[in-house]
Design a protein around this motif. Structure first.
Motif, PDB file in Angstrom:
ATOM      1  N   ASP A  47      34.664  28.991  32.947  1.00 61.36           N
ATOM      2  CA  ASP A  47      34.404  29.505  31.607  1.00 61.36           C
ATOM      3  C   ASP A  47      33.989  30.975  31.692  1.00 61.36           C
ATOM      4  O   ASP A  47      32.911  31.296  32.192  1.00 61.36           O
ATOM      5  CB  ASP A  47      33.290  28.669  30.963  1.00 61.36           C
ATOM      6  N   LEU A  48      34.835  31.851  31.211  1.00 61.13           N
ATOM      7  CA  LEU A  48      34.532  33.283  31.302  1.00 61.13           C
ATOM      8  C   LEU A  48      33.301  33.673  30.493  1.00 61.13           C
ATOM      9  O   LEU A  48      32.634  34.659  30.818  1.00 61.13           O
ATOM     10  CB  LEU A  48      35.744  34.099  30.849  1.00 61.13           C
ATOM     11  N   ASP A  49      32.962  32.920  29.466  1.00 62.99           N
ATOM     12  CA  ASP A  49      31.725  33.189  28.734  1.00 62.99           C
ATOM     13  C   ASP A  49      30.509  32.946  29.632  1.00 62.99           C
ATOM     14  O   ASP A  49      29.526  33.688  29.581  1.00 62.99           O
ATOM     15  CB  ASP A  49      31.638  32.316  27.484  1.00 62.99           C
ATOM     16  N   SER A  50      30.574  31.892  30.450  1.00 58.07           N
ATOM     17  CA  SER A  50      29.495  31.617  31.392  1.00 58.07           C
ATOM     18  C   SER A  50      29.394  32.721  32.440  1.00 58.07           C
ATOM     19  O   SER A  50      28.297  33.144  32.808  1.00 58.07           O
ATOM     20  CB  SER A  50      29.728  30.266  32.081  1.00 58.07           C
ATOM     21  N   ARG A  55      30.251  35.877  32.071  1.00 58.08           N
ATOM     22  CA  ARG A  55      29.658  37.063  31.431  1.00 58.08           C
ATOM     23  C   ARG A  55      28.154  36.896  31.217  1.00 58.08           C
ATOM     24  O   ARG A  55      27.378  37.825  31.459  1.00 58.08           O
ATOM     25  CB  ARG A  55      30.357  37.344  30.102  1.00 58.08           C
ATOM     26  N   ALA A  56      27.747  35.714  30.776  1.00 56.69           N
ATOM     27  CA  ALA A  56      26.322  35.481  30.549  1.00 56.69           C
ATOM     28  C   ALA A  56      25.547  35.593  31.854  1.00 56.69           C
ATOM     29  O   ALA A  56      24.445  36.166  31.897  1.00 56.69           O
ATOM     30  CB  ALA A  56      26.118  34.106  29.925  1.00 56.69           C
ATOM     31  N   GLU A  62      25.371  39.325  32.855  1.00 53.12           N
ATOM     32  CA  GLU A  62      24.466  40.085  31.975  1.00 53.12           C
ATOM     33  C   GLU A  62      23.002  39.829  32.305  1.00 53.12           C
ATOM     34  O   GLU A  62      22.150  40.701  32.127  1.00 53.12           O
ATOM     35  CB  GLU A  62      24.756  39.737  30.524  1.00 53.12           C
ATOM     36  N   SER A 102      40.981  25.860  30.788  1.00 50.72           N
ATOM     37  CA  SER A 102      39.627  26.388  30.616  1.00 50.72           C
ATOM     38  C   SER A 102      39.361  26.610  29.135  1.00 50.72           C
ATOM     39  O   SER A 102      40.271  26.559  28.301  1.00 50.72           O
ATOM     40  CB  SER A 102      39.505  27.711  31.364  1.00 50.72           C
ATOM     41  N   PRO A 103      38.108  26.894  28.771  1.00 51.82           N
ATOM     42  CA  PRO A 103      37.821  27.202  27.364  1.00 51.82           C
ATOM     43  C   PRO A 103      38.632  28.370  26.821  1.00 51.82           C
ATOM     44  O   PRO A 103      38.870  28.453  25.614  1.00 51.82           O
ATOM     45  CB  PRO A 103      36.319  27.529  27.379  1.00 51.82           C
ATOM     46  N   GLN A 104      39.067  29.260  27.707  1.00 54.48           N
ATOM     47  CA  GLN A 104      39.878  30.400  27.279  1.00 54.48           C
ATOM     48  C   GLN A 104      41.378  30.117  27.380  1.00 54.48           C
ATOM     49  O   GLN A 104      42.191  31.009  27.140  1.00 54.48           O
ATOM     50  CB  GLN A 104      39.534  31.635  28.119  1.00 54.48           C
ATOM     51  N   THR A 111      40.967  38.371  31.675  1.00 60.50           N
ATOM     52  CA  THR A 111      39.505  38.272  31.688  1.00 60.50           C
ATOM     53  C   THR A 111      38.833  39.288  30.778  1.00 60.50           C
ATOM     54  O   THR A 111      37.667  39.102  30.397  1.00 60.50           O
ATOM     55  CB  THR A 111      38.954  38.473  33.113  1.00 60.50           C
TER      56      THR A 111
END
Length: 305
Positions: free
Chosen positions: A77-80, A82-83, A86, A109-111, A294
């Motif tokens: 999960d690319l959101d994970s 990034r989080a 960060e 994946s979610p994306q 990405t």
């Protein structure tokens, strides 16, 4: 390497920070354990934090005073990703892109990316790019873990998600071939930028880890039958990535694997990737696609053709 290298040869790592993905089990756990033993601070990035905490407790029992931190990271999960990046407020000396999945049924994946390509390649590609400004010290390194399976891989640019032709082994090979292309291209870009950082690639040969147990039913069944005959322990399988991460003599752009027959087992040595994975034009094409998928742009110039 004039003699067989082992974990006893790891130099003192006091003051260095390691980030190891997939550190809750298998090769990642053994990598975290080995460098913690030599004084490193280890950030154990794991999808399952309960398993990660149990792994950290195991290391702490064996290495009193070990400096360990468990943090959640789901590479699919690319959101994970990034989080995680960060919130990563530490300097970083060594990033070990170790986590992976192997031959699951097709899923996205979610994306919307094929799960093996997303986890094994895109997640690590994004993580590396997002953490580049955290690298510190005189000898920063990125170690990307590929596989013998890269030899049979190719990038299906016309069907990256496997919508028209998914086969678990074929798309595992794609992800491991992508690891190889990425690791070698990253080294070219480090050199073009005049960076002190090194990028190396490693593979564990045939190692008895949870990756095989988590694969599809046929692979798991056959693997369980032959595993005792052809595999080495996870601790031995981790030696190539440990050499790449810590050996003073290791050089950027090297590919490290076992020295035994067909690179299945043994002590770490410099081995040769499949020739197609050394193609700069192919690597640049994958790099451009990976940046698009990405949304992560590396602050590194492309190497001159």
């Amino acid at each position: 390497m004039s003699r067989k290298w082992s974990s006893a040869d790891i130099p003192d790592q006091s003051g260095r920070v390691f980030l190891v993905t997939g550190a809750g089990s298998g090769l990642g756990l053994e990598t975290a354990r080995a460098v913690a033993r030599r004084g490193a601070r280890v950030v154990m990035a794991v999808r399952n934090t309960a398993a990660g905490e149990a792994a950290a407790a195991q290391i702490a029992d064996e290495v009193p005073g070990a400096d360990l931190e468990v943090r959640k990271l789901d590479l699919v999960d690319l959101d994970s990703v990034r989080a995680f990046a960060e919130s990563f407020d530490s300097g970083l000396d060594v990033l070990v892109n170790n986590a992976g999945i192997m031959t699951p049924p097709r899923s996205l994946s979610p994306q919307g990316h094929e799960s093996q390509f997303a986890t094994n390649h895109l997640g690590h590609f994004a993580l590396t790019g997002l953490l580049l400004d955290r690298f510190q010290g005189p000898d920063p390194r990125v170690v990307t873990v590929s596989s013998l399976a890269h030899r049979h891989g190719r990038i299906h640019f016309d069907d990256l998600t496997g919508e028209r032709g998914y086969a678990p082994i074929k798309y595992y090979g794609q992800s491991k071939f992508a690891n190889m292309l990425f690791g070698l291209e990253l080294e070219r870009r480090f050199r073009a930028a005049g960076s002190p950082a090194k990028s190396l690639v490693a593979h564990p040969g045939f190692s008895a880890t949870g990756l095989l147990r988590a694969s599809n039913t046929l692979i798991r069944t056959v693997g369980t039958m032959v595993m005792p005959l052809v595999t080495q322990s996870a601790a031995d399988g981790a030696l190539p990535q440990l050499y790449a991460a810590t050996a003073p003599e290791a050089e950027g752009g090297q590919y490290i694997g076992p020295d035994g027959k067909r690179e299945r087992k043994g002590a770490p040595v410099v081995v040769q990737p499949v020739p197609a994975s050394t193609d700069p034009a192919l690597a640049r094409r994958l790099w451009d696609v990976s940046e698009t998928l990405t949304g992560v742009r590396f602050p590194l110039p492309a190497a001159a053709s």
